[in-house]
Write a protein that holds these residues in place. Structure first.
Motif, PDB file in Angstrom:
ATOM      1  N   ILE A   1      -8.548  -4.385  -2.798  1.00 57.98           N
ATOM      2  CA  ILE A   1      -7.251  -4.128  -2.591  1.00 57.98           C
ATOM      3  C   ILE A   1      -7.339  -4.672  -1.088  1.00 57.98           C
ATOM      4  O   ILE A   1      -6.594  -5.442  -1.166  1.00 57.98           O
ATOM      5  CB  ILE A   1      -6.809  -3.468  -3.479  1.00 57.98           C
ATOM      6  N   GLY A   2      -7.963  -3.732  -0.359  1.00 55.91           N
ATOM      7  CA  GLY A   2      -7.644  -4.074   1.378  1.00 55.91           C
ATOM      8  C   GLY A   2      -8.520  -5.147   1.408  1.00 55.91           C
ATOM      9  O   GLY A   2      -8.183  -5.541   2.204  1.00 55.91           O
ATOM     10  N   VAL A   3      -9.390  -5.725   0.710  1.00 56.92           N
ATOM     11  CA  VAL A   3      -9.495  -7.182   1.778  1.00 56.92           C
ATOM     12  C   VAL A   3      -9.217  -7.794   1.179  1.00 56.92           C
ATOM     13  O   VAL A   3      -8.826  -8.423   2.219  1.00 56.92           O
ATOM     14  CB  VAL A   3     -11.254  -6.803   0.635  1.00 56.92           C
ATOM     15  N   THR A   4      -8.216  -7.880   0.140  1.00 56.64           N
ATOM     16  CA  THR A   4      -7.822  -9.257  -0.527  1.00 56.64           C
ATOM     17  C   THR A   4      -6.532  -9.163   0.377  1.00 56.64           C
ATOM     18  O   THR A   4      -5.988 -10.603   1.160  1.00 56.64           O
ATOM     19  CB  THR A   4      -7.673  -8.703  -2.029  1.00 56.64           C
ATOM     20  N   MET A   5      -5.568  -7.649   0.821  1.00 57.18           N
ATOM     21  CA  MET A   5      -4.275  -7.474   1.344  1.00 57.18           C
ATOM     22  C   MET A   5      -5.174  -8.060   2.585  1.00 57.18           C
ATOM     23  O   MET A   5      -3.801  -8.349   3.270  1.00 57.18           O
ATOM     24  CB  MET A   5      -3.804  -6.629   1.602  1.00 57.18           C
ATOM     25  N   PHE A   6      -6.045  -7.708   3.510  1.00 56.36           N
ATOM     26  CA  PHE A   6      -6.297  -8.179   4.682  1.00 56.36           C
ATOM     27  C   PHE A   6      -6.317  -9.584   4.609  1.00 56.36           C
ATOM     28  O   PHE A   6      -5.871  -9.789   5.801  1.00 56.36           O
ATOM     29  CB  PHE A   6      -7.233  -7.649   5.728  1.00 56.36           C
ATOM     30  N   SER A   7      -6.636 -10.129   3.624  1.00 55.66           N
ATOM     31  CA  SER A   7      -6.821 -11.531   3.868  1.00 55.66           C
ATOM     32  C   SER A   7      -6.393 -12.376   3.611  1.00 55.66           C
ATOM     33  O   SER A   7      -5.530 -13.098   4.437  1.00 55.66           O
ATOM     34  CB  SER A   7      -8.514 -12.239   2.699  1.00 55.66           C
ATOM     35  N   ILE A   8      -5.184 -12.222   3.098  1.00 53.85           N
ATOM     36  CA  ILE A   8      -3.806 -12.696   2.471  1.00 53.85           C
ATOM     37  C   ILE A   8      -2.506 -12.732   4.145  1.00 53.85           C
ATOM     38  O   ILE A   8      -2.245 -13.128   4.226  1.00 53.85           O
ATOM     39  CB  ILE A   8      -3.040 -12.385   1.189  1.00 53.85           C
ATOM     40  N   PHE A   9      -3.374 -11.357   4.531  1.00 51.33           N
ATOM     41  CA  PHE A   9      -2.230 -11.303   5.640  1.00 51.33           C
ATOM     42  C   PHE A   9      -2.675 -11.773   7.192  1.00 51.33           C
ATOM     43  O   PHE A   9      -2.130 -13.030   8.156  1.00 51.33           O
ATOM     44  CB  PHE A   9      -2.204  -9.535   6.380  1.00 51.33           C
ATOM     45  N   ALA A  10      -4.379 -12.494   7.497  1.00 52.89           N
ATOM     46  CA  ALA A  10      -4.939 -13.062   8.155  1.00 52.89           C
ATOM     47  C   ALA A  10      -3.871 -14.465   7.778  1.00 52.89           C
ATOM     48  O   ALA A  10      -3.945 -15.039   8.729  1.00 52.89           O
ATOM     49  CB  ALA A  10      -6.040 -12.467   8.458  1.00 52.89           C
ATOM     50  N   PHE A  11      -3.992 -14.920   6.399  1.00 50.61           N
ATOM     51  CA  PHE A  11      -3.823 -16.592   6.187  1.00 50.61           C
ATOM     52  C   PHE A  11      -1.980 -16.292   6.764  1.00 50.61           C
ATOM     53  O   PHE A  11      -1.745 -17.562   7.389  1.00 50.61           O
ATOM     54  CB  PHE A  11      -3.938 -16.650   4.796  1.00 50.61           C
ATOM     55  N   VAL A  12      -1.294 -15.511   6.653  1.00 46.56           N
ATOM     56  CA  VAL A  12       0.121 -15.773   6.645  1.00 46.56           C
ATOM     57  C   VAL A  12       0.734 -16.081   8.143  1.00 46.56           C
ATOM     58  O   VAL A  12       0.911 -16.802   8.629  1.00 46.56           O
ATOM     59  CB  VAL A  12       0.301 -14.620   5.484  1.00 46.56           C
ATOM     60  N   THR A  13      -0.169 -14.997   9.528  1.00 51.96           N
ATOM     61  CA  THR A  13      -0.062 -14.681   9.851  1.00 51.96           C
ATOM     62  C   THR A  13      -0.478 -16.045  11.127  1.00 51.96           C
ATOM     63  O   THR A  13       0.012 -16.720  11.580  1.00 51.96           O
ATOM     64  CB  THR A  13      -0.767 -13.282  11.009  1.00 51.96           C
ATOM     65  N   THR A  14      -1.532 -16.903  10.812  1.00 53.80           N
ATOM     66  CA  THR A  14      -2.580 -17.817  11.338  1.00 53.80           C
ATOM     67  C   THR A  14      -1.056 -18.918  10.992  1.00 53.80           C
ATOM     68  O   THR A  14      -0.938 -20.164  11.780  1.00 53.80           O
ATOM     69  CB  THR A  14      -3.855 -17.425  10.450  1.00 53.80           C
TER      70      THR A  14
END
Length: 309
Positions: free
Chosen positions: A97-110
């Motif tokens: 869950i942590g990997v998934t959430m962090f990846s989505i957060f990085a995708f959104v902010t970029t």
């Protein structure tokens, strides 16, 4: 407007997690009967609420910000499973869950740093219309195939990501220009609206087959990773919504997308229900299963209504 869009998208994420659990529980666990139908219909109503909230949010904010917020539903789903279904939060599940959430957060902010107002032309709308129809046909054939759980989740994410991009275009058109008349230019708008309804119906059918073959957290993880990636790609390729992406930004987006896919794969491999099913199918306890996830096999009890308890 963006703050309002974020709030609505967060509410939609909660409704998505709750509706997913209702429908997955009805499809995969309950025996046929009035209680099963009521549970499934309740989930359907929550999914309808998700659609309404997302349409409004997509009309108020960029798809790159609104759509990935759905990843929060993964956290809501895990909490619901822990509270009502006894899901144990082991290290593999938390890492997934942590990997998934962090990846989505990085995708959104970029992607949000390069977000622009979309430019819808007749050509771009025509291409999107053709894509929706093609995905509807292919998705229906896919639902009838013998594809496994993860391929079904991936295909559903592609369909709903395309639907989200089209919904964003339609909603922004209404917000900025009002509801178009049914004329030469407006008829294409109404045709795309019909195509969105068709693709949504096919995606809904396909996701029901995914509920029957795997845990709800995997379905949500796949949708909340693949859906926004597809929507952003369509927004950039067809409507110039993310013009000016630098090579570094593209690299970050690719890394974030890869991390999200890896998180979904980890979740599909290490979810407690998946591990328990492996234990049942092999007749032995895998070495990577924690002790609290490896009870002795037992036959589910049934009450006088025939429902598993």
């Amino acid at each position: 407007m963006i703050i309002t869009a974020i709030i609505l998208a967060t509410l939609a994420a909660f409704a998505l997690a709750l509706g997913t659990h209702f429908q997955q529980y009805a499809v995969a666990t309950m025996t046929p009967g009035p209680k099963r139908r009521a549970t499934w219909v309740t989930g359907l109503g929550l999914m309808g609420m998700v659609t309404v909230l997302n349409v409004i949010a997509l009309g108020l904010g960029p798809v790159a910000i609104v759509q990935p917020i759905g990843a929060i539903s993964l956290v809501f789903a895990a909490l619901i499973s822990r509270r009502y279904f006894g899901l144990q939060f082991g290290a593999p599940l938390l890492i997934s869950i942590g990997v998934t959430m962090f990846s989505i957060f990085a995708f959104v902010t970029t992607s949000a740093q390069f977000s622009h107002e979309l430019v819808a032309t007749e050509e771009s709308v025509t291409w999107l219309l053709a894509l929706l129809v093609a995905l509807s046909v292919f998705g229906a054939l896919f639902a009838l195939s013998r594809a496994g759980h993860i391929p079904r989740v991936i295909m559903t994410g592609i369909i709903f990501g395309t639907v989200a991009a089209a919904t964003h275009v339609l909603a922004r058109t209404v917000v900025t220009e009002g509801l178009p008349d049914f004329e030469t230019s407006g008829s294409r708008w109404w045709m795309m609206l019909a195509a969105v309804a068709l693709a949504s119906a096919v995606g809904f059918w396909l996701v029901q087959t995914a509920y029957a073959s795997g845990p709800p957290e995997t379905v949500l993880a796949g949708l909340t990773v693949i859906d926004p990636i597809v929507a952003v790609v369509i927004g950039a390729a067809f409507f110039g919504e993310y013009a000016g992406l630098t090579p570094m930004a593209i690299g970050l987006l690719l890394l974030a997308a890869g991390g999200g896919v890896a998180g979904v794969w980890m979740l599909s491999q290490f979810h407690p229900r998946v591990l328990e099913s492996k234990t049942a199918s092999t007749g032995r306890i895998p070495t990577d299963v924690p002790a609290h996830l490896s009870p002795e096999p037992r036959t589910p009890a049934r009450n006088n209504q025939g429902i598993r308890s």
